[in-house]
Design a protein around this motif. Structure first.
Motif, PDB file in Angstrom:
ATOM      1  N   SER A   1       0.801  -1.226   0.000  1.00  0.00           N
ATOM      2  CA  SER A   1       0.000   0.000   0.000  1.00  0.00           C
ATOM      3  C   SER A   1       0.835   1.278   0.000  1.00  0.00           C
ATOM      4  O   SER A   1       0.372   2.301   0.479  1.00  0.00           O
ATOM      5  CB  SER A   1      -0.906  -0.007   1.228  1.00  0.00           C
ATOM      6  OG  SER A   1      -0.124  -0.221   2.394  1.00  0.00           O
ATOM      7  N   CYS A   2       2.056   1.221  -0.547  1.00  0.00           N
ATOM      8  CA  CYS A   2       2.894   2.422  -0.413  1.00  0.00           C
ATOM      9  C   CYS A   2       2.833   3.359  -1.607  1.00  0.00           C
ATOM     10  O   CYS A   2       3.456   4.410  -1.579  1.00  0.00           O
ATOM     11  CB  CYS A   2       4.328   2.043  -0.085  1.00  0.00           C
ATOM     12  SG  CYS A   2       4.990   0.854  -1.209  1.00  0.00           S
ATOM     13  N   CYS A   3       2.058   3.008  -2.650  1.00  0.00           N
ATOM     14  CA  CYS A   3       1.943   3.902  -3.806  1.00  0.00           C
ATOM     15  C   CYS A   3       0.597   4.628  -3.740  1.00  0.00           C
ATOM     16  O   CYS A   3      -0.461   4.029  -3.957  1.00  0.00           O
ATOM     17  CB  CYS A   3       2.045   3.089  -5.100  1.00  0.00           C
ATOM     18  SG  CYS A   3       1.668   4.055  -6.564  1.00  0.00           S
ATOM     19  N   PRO A   4       0.583   5.934  -3.459  1.00  0.00           N
ATOM     20  CA  PRO A   4      -0.685   6.646  -3.274  1.00  0.00           C
ATOM     21  C   PRO A   4      -1.522   6.749  -4.545  1.00  0.00           C
ATOM     22  O   PRO A   4      -2.745   6.875  -4.474  1.00  0.00           O
ATOM     23  CB  PRO A   4      -0.244   8.044  -2.814  1.00  0.00           C
ATOM     24  CG  PRO A   4       1.161   8.190  -3.281  1.00  0.00           C
ATOM     25  CD  PRO A   4       1.748   6.811  -3.285  1.00  0.00           C
ATOM     26  N   ALA A   5      -0.881   6.694  -5.720  1.00  0.00           N
ATOM     27  CA  ALA A   5      -1.652   6.780  -6.966  1.00  0.00           C
ATOM     28  C   ALA A   5      -2.525   5.532  -7.129  1.00  0.00           C
ATOM     29  O   ALA A   5      -3.702   5.618  -7.497  1.00  0.00           O
ATOM     30  CB  ALA A   5      -0.714   6.945  -8.151  1.00  0.00           C
TER      31      ALA A   5
ATOM     32  N   MET B   1       2.511  -0.923  -8.433  1.00  0.00           N
ATOM     33  CA  MET B   1       3.096   0.425  -8.499  1.00  0.00           C
ATOM     34  C   MET B   1       2.522   1.114  -9.733  1.00  0.00           C
ATOM     35  O   MET B   1       2.490   0.523 -10.813  1.00  0.00           O
ATOM     36  CB  MET B   1       4.625   0.339  -8.612  1.00  0.00           C
ATOM     37  CG  MET B   1       5.293  -0.093  -7.334  1.00  0.00           C
ATOM     38  SD  MET B   1       5.142   1.197  -6.086  1.00  0.00           S
ATOM     39  CE  MET B   1       5.806   0.358  -4.676  1.00  0.00           C
ATOM     40  N   ALA B   2       2.097   2.344  -9.566  1.00  0.00           N
ATOM     41  CA  ALA B   2       1.422   3.029 -10.669  1.00  0.00           C
ATOM     42  C   ALA B   2       2.353   3.358 -11.829  1.00  0.00           C
ATOM     43  O   ALA B   2       1.916   3.432 -12.973  1.00  0.00           O
ATOM     44  CB  ALA B   2       0.776   4.314 -10.151  1.00  0.00           C
ATOM     45  N   CYS B   3       3.633   3.586 -11.531  1.00  0.00           N
ATOM     46  CA  CYS B   3       4.553   4.018 -12.597  1.00  0.00           C
ATOM     47  C   CYS B   3       5.339   2.843 -13.177  1.00  0.00           C
ATOM     48  O   CYS B   3       5.694   1.914 -12.443  1.00  0.00           O
ATOM     49  CB  CYS B   3       5.549   5.040 -12.046  1.00  0.00           C
ATOM     50  SG  CYS B   3       4.724   6.488 -11.402  1.00  0.00           S
TER      51      CYS B   3
ATOM     52  N   GLY C   1       8.187   0.664 -13.933  1.00  0.00           N
ATOM     53  CA  GLY C   1       9.462   0.472 -13.248  1.00  0.00           C
ATOM     54  C   GLY C   1       9.375   0.748 -11.756  1.00  0.00           C
ATOM     55  O   GLY C   1      10.336   0.540 -11.030  1.00  0.00           O
ATOM     56  N   GLY C   2       8.240   1.269 -11.288  1.00  0.00           N
ATOM     57  CA  GLY C   2       8.117   1.666  -9.871  1.00  0.00           C
ATOM     58  C   GLY C   2       8.583   3.109  -9.698  1.00  0.00           C
ATOM     59  O   GLY C   2       8.603   3.887 -10.661  1.00  0.00           O
ATOM     60  N   CYS C   3       9.014   3.469  -8.496  1.00  0.00           N
ATOM     61  CA  CYS C   3       9.332   4.876  -8.196  1.00  0.00           C
ATOM     62  C   CYS C   3      10.539   5.404  -8.972  1.00  0.00           C
ATOM     63  O   CYS C   3      10.675   6.616  -9.134  1.00  0.00           O
ATOM     64  CB  CYS C   3       9.560   5.057  -6.699  1.00  0.00           C
ATOM     65  SG  CYS C   3       8.100   4.680  -5.744  1.00  0.00           S
ATOM     66  N   ILE C   4      11.412   4.538  -9.459  1.00  0.00           N
ATOM     67  CA  ILE C   4      12.531   5.010 -10.285  1.00  0.00           C
ATOM     68  C   ILE C   4      12.000   5.632 -11.577  1.00  0.00           C
ATOM     69  O   ILE C   4      12.716   6.383 -12.229  1.00  0.00           O
ATOM     70  CB  ILE C   4      13.541   3.876 -10.626  1.00  0.00           C
ATOM     71  CG1 ILE C   4      12.792   2.634 -11.131  1.00  0.00           C
ATOM     72  CG2 ILE C   4      14.441   3.558  -9.444  1.00  0.00           C
ATOM     73  CD1 ILE C   4      13.692   1.549 -11.678  1.00  0.00           C
TER      74      ILE C   4
HETATM   75 FE1  SF4 Z   1       3.529   5.339  -7.059  1.00  0.00          FE
HETATM   76 FE2  SF4 Z   1       4.875   6.269  -9.153  1.00  0.00          FE
HETATM   77 FE3  SF4 Z   1       4.681   7.746  -6.972  1.00  0.00          FE
HETATM   78 FE4  SF4 Z   1       6.183   5.538  -6.918  1.00  0.00          FE
HETATM   79  S1  SF4 Z   1       6.538   7.350  -8.153  1.00  0.00           S
HETATM   80  S2  SF4 Z   1       4.716   6.183  -5.340  1.00  0.00           S
HETATM   81  S3  SF4 Z   1       5.033   4.191  -8.298  1.00  0.00           S
HETATM   82  S4  SF4 Z   1       2.980   7.128  -8.301  1.00  0.00           S
END
Ligand code: SF4
Length: 382
Positions: free
Chosen positions: A106-110, A305-307, A309-312
């Motif tokens: 649950s760490c991705c707010p999008a 993860m919304a993006c 590759g994840g947060c990278i």
């Molecule tokens: Fe979610 Fe993308 Fe933000 Fe990472 S960078 S927390 S995957 S929206």
């Protein structure tokens, strides 16, 4: 902007500079795991180069009083999420049919907002653990500040994050005490680069410095949060060993890694067989949730993860000329940091264990629930 158009939010650059110039304010920063392998690209480093010590030096030069690390709280998040995963799995394997599976990170707010808007019947599926950013901020303001003798409103808590979705998350009312928010505001990687450029701070030239303790110590499990598959890999490292009572030799779970938008991993450790799903990109996440809802797919746990590759690959990160190559190098940069660490399981982080000893008792305790967990709400799309 947010790559999935999930959220838009304001630029807090001027606020940050004003707070740094205000004498009585104590400004603390946290930086997400993914930031250190991307921010250097604007100063001539390769994607994936770890510049965390230079970041610490740059932030201190700007006037930040304490430079901390979200990765510390990623380990804390895993303590709670892995305990939740273990609890649900043990009840499920002992025949309790009321247990809700899969459990979702649950760490991705999008994606949290996405599920609140599109899958309101599944709100009991995500882990109730707050994200590392929010766990860090609540510990910093409610425990660390008190220990230091600072009033809550004396501390300005700034999060350096890879996306604008984190600005939205910081503004959710459940993460505040009245008008005092746990995270006062978020600065994205790109905004921080601009601040460094405008103030003449060149990360290539600056001498590196250590991140402040005690909210800075992290393990290899915490750092891989920044790439797709990393959160569930970190949770699995802790949960599997706790459930089997055996130390796992190879904790790099290859089947959780990779670049397919929606992948499945059948993980076998001793007698324990787990089916885990990983999705990145909201389209793939939507597909995964639809298949789970219809019964076409079953997983014990999933990470979304919304993006890409994840947060990278977050919308607040520097744009790369060759996106695929940059994402691969950034992910490998995080994997290299993980491999370089003596401690690679979140449950080995001495500073996290100290927080439980001093304040929280044990994962999922009443005190841990009060401070480190949250709730989700059905939302109407605007
Ligand atoms: Fe979610 Fe993308 Fe933000 Fe990472 S960078 S927390 S995957 S929206």
């Amino acid at each position: 902007s947010c790559p999935v158009n999930a959220i838009t939010a304001g630029d807090n650059t001027l606020k940050f500079l004003r707070d740094l110039a205000t004498p009585n304010k104590i400004v603390i920063t946290q930086m997400a795991p993914a930031i250190r392998v991307t921010v250097g690209e604007a100063f001539g480093f390769e994607p994936g180069d770890n510049v965390e010590n230079k970041l610490a030096a740059g932030l201190r030069k700007l006037g930040v009083d304490y430079v901390f690390d979200t990765t510390w709280a990623a380990d804390l998040t895993i303590m709670e999420e892995a305990a939740e995963l273990q609890d649900r799995l043990e009840r499920y394997f002992s025949g309790d049919k009321t247990v809700k599976l899969p459990i979702l990170t649950s760490c991705c707010p999008a994606w949290v907002k996405f599920i609140e808007q599109n899958h309101a019947d599944m709100l009991d599926v995500p882990s109730s653990a707050k994200s590392p950013m929010q766990m860090f901020a609540t510990v910093a303001k409610d425990l660390w500040a008190k220990e230091k003798g600072f009033a809550r409103n004396q501390v300005t808590s700034v999060a350096i994050m890879p996306c604008t979705a984190k600005k939205y998350e910081a503004s959710r009312p459940e993460f505040s005490r009245g008008l005092n928010y746990d995270v006062d505001y978020v600065i994205t990687t790109k905004e921080l680069i601009k601040i460094f450029e405008d103030t003449g701070i060149n990360l290539k030239e600056i001498e590196g410095q250590e991140i402040d303790q005690v909210l800075g110590e992290y393990t290899g499990a915490g750092i891989i949060f920044g790439r797709t598959g990393g959160v569930i890999e970190a949770a699995t490292r802790t949960a599997v060993e706790k459930m089997t009572g055996k130390k796992v030799d190879n904790i790099e779970f290859e089947c959780l890694r990779g670049w397919e938008g929606f992948r499945t991993c059948e993980l076998e450790v001793g007698d324990l067989k787990l089916r885990i799903g990983v999705a990145h990109g909201l389209r793939e996440a939507g597909k995964m949730l639809d298949k789970i809802r219809s019964g076409e797919e079953f997983f014990h746990a999933i990470e979304i993860m919304a993006c890409t590759g994840g947060c990278i690959g977050g919308g607040g990160q520097p744009k790369a000329r060759n996106k695929k190559e940059a994402l691969e190098k950034r992910a490998e940069g995080l994997n290299d940091i993980d491999r370089s660490k003596e401690l690679r399981r979140s449950n080995e982080n001495p500073e996290v264990l100290a927080i439980y000893d001093k304040y929280l008792d044990y994962p999922l305790s009443h005190k841990a629930h009060e401070l480190l967990h949250t709730r989700y709400f059905a939302r109407i799309k605007k």
